[in-house]
Write an enzyme that holds these catalytic residues in place. Structure first.
Site, mmCIF file in Angstrom:
data_model
loop_
_atom_site.group_PDB
_atom_site.id
_atom_site.type_symbol
_atom_site.label_atom_id
_atom_site.label_comp_id
_atom_site.label_asym_id
_atom_site.label_seq_id
_atom_site.Cartn_x
_atom_site.Cartn_y
_atom_site.Cartn_z
ATOM 1 N N GLU A 60 0.829 -1.207 0.000
ATOM 2 C CA GLU A 60 0.000 0.000 0.000
ATOM 3 C C GLU A 60 0.863 1.257 0.000
ATOM 4 O O GLU A 60 0.556 2.234 -0.687
ATOM 5 C CB GLU A 60 -0.948 0.021 1.195
ATOM 6 C CG GLU A 60 -1.892 1.210 1.145
ATOM 7 C CD GLU A 60 -2.946 1.210 2.237
ATOM 8 O OE1 GLU A 60 -3.860 2.043 2.149
ATOM 9 O OE2 GLU A 60 -2.862 0.389 3.174
ATOM 10 N N GLY A 78 -5.018 5.088 0.062
ATOM 11 C CA GLY A 78 -5.462 3.754 -0.303
ATOM 12 C C GLY A 78 -6.903 3.535 0.128
ATOM 13 O O GLY A 78 -7.279 3.855 1.252
ATOM 14 N N HIS A 85 -0.544 -14.122 0.020
ATOM 15 C CA HIS A 85 0.815 -14.440 0.440
ATOM 16 C C HIS A 85 1.086 -15.884 0.030
ATOM 17 O O HIS A 85 0.330 -16.785 0.394
ATOM 18 C CB HIS A 85 0.967 -14.279 1.954
ATOM 19 C CG HIS A 85 0.483 -12.952 2.456
ATOM 20 N ND1 HIS A 85 1.022 -11.759 2.038
ATOM 21 C CD2 HIS A 85 -0.515 -12.632 3.315
ATOM 22 C CE1 HIS A 85 0.395 -10.765 2.640
ATOM 23 N NE2 HIS A 85 -0.553 -11.258 3.413
ATOM 24 N N VAL A 86 2.151 -16.093 -0.729
ATOM 25 C CA VAL A 86 2.385 -17.420 -1.295
ATOM 26 C C VAL A 86 3.657 -18.094 -0.788
ATOM 27 O O VAL A 86 3.870 -19.274 -1.046
ATOM 28 C CB VAL A 86 2.404 -17.372 -2.845
ATOM 29 C CG1 VAL A 86 1.048 -16.923 -3.371
ATOM 30 C CG2 VAL A 86 3.503 -16.456 -3.362
ATOM 31 N N HIS A 103 -3.955 1.308 -13.902
ATOM 32 C CA HIS A 103 -4.958 2.289 -14.328
ATOM 33 C C HIS A 103 -4.640 3.632 -13.688
ATOM 34 O O HIS A 103 -4.427 3.710 -12.485
ATOM 35 C CB HIS A 103 -6.355 1.835 -13.900
ATOM 36 C CG HIS A 103 -7.399 2.885 -14.088
ATOM 37 N ND1 HIS A 103 -7.928 3.203 -15.324
ATOM 38 C CD2 HIS A 103 -8.006 3.710 -13.202
ATOM 39 C CE1 HIS A 103 -8.817 4.175 -15.185
ATOM 40 N NE2 HIS A 103 -8.876 4.505 -13.911
ATOM 41 N N GLY A 105 -6.566 6.989 -13.594
ATOM 42 C CA GLY A 105 -7.695 7.874 -13.854
ATOM 43 C C GLY A 105 -7.495 9.194 -13.132
ATOM 44 O O GLY A 105 -6.501 9.403 -12.442
ATOM 45 N N SER A 106 -8.445 10.087 -13.278
ATOM 46 C CA SER A 106 -8.315 11.389 -12.623
ATOM 47 C C SER A 106 -8.551 11.307 -11.126
ATOM 48 O O SER A 106 -8.042 12.132 -10.370
ATOM 49 C CB SER A 106 -9.282 12.396 -13.250
ATOM 50 O OG SER A 106 -10.615 11.944 -13.111
#
Length: 137
Positions: A60, A78, A85-86, A103, A105-106
């Site tokens: 974040e 955020g 988690h792997v 992405h 965007g505005s």
């Protein structure tokens, strides 16, 4: 992406990024940024592994730094973080978060953040959505 201006803001006062030991890095690409974090007593579980919460915080925060670098003078916060988690990471290793803008965007940015250990193995895969608040000038 140049994050030097944002690093100065982050390092001006104690905050979660500095408390957990995050280091933000500029990249040559305009739609990516990176951060590193050593796994130590600030961000590990009692069992000696990187905390999943610390991984999400790293994701974040690096996405927030990226959005802030793209939108000077705006507050970038955020509003959604979702991750898997792997693989576990032991204390003493360093993880690197690679954030890629999906992405722009505005008012919304969506980031894909892959967190890897020093061996380059995937640790966590996180998607972050940031809300961009235009401040009054």
């Amino acid at each position: 992406m140049d994050v030097e201006r944002i690093k100065d803001i982050i390092n001006a006062k104690p905050n979660l990024s500095t408390a957990l030991g995050m280091e933000f890095l500029s990249t040559p690409e305009d739609d990516t940024c990176m951060a590193r974090m050593k796994v130590d007593e600030r961000n590990r579980q009692p069992f000696g592994f990187l905390s999943g919460g610390a991984s999400l915080a790293l994701a974040e925060n690096v996405a927030g730094v990226g959005s802030s670098a793209l939108c000077p003078g705006c507050a970038c916060v955020g509003i959604e973080v979702s991750g898997s988690h792997v693989k576990a990471v032991s204390e003493g290793d360093t993880v690197t978060a690679f954030a890629h803008l999906l992405h722009k965007g505005s008012s919304l940015h969506v980031w894909q953040v892959d967190i890897k250990n020093m061996a380059g193995e995937l640790i966590s895969n996180v998607r972050v959505t940031n809300y961009i608040i235009k401040t009054k000038t």
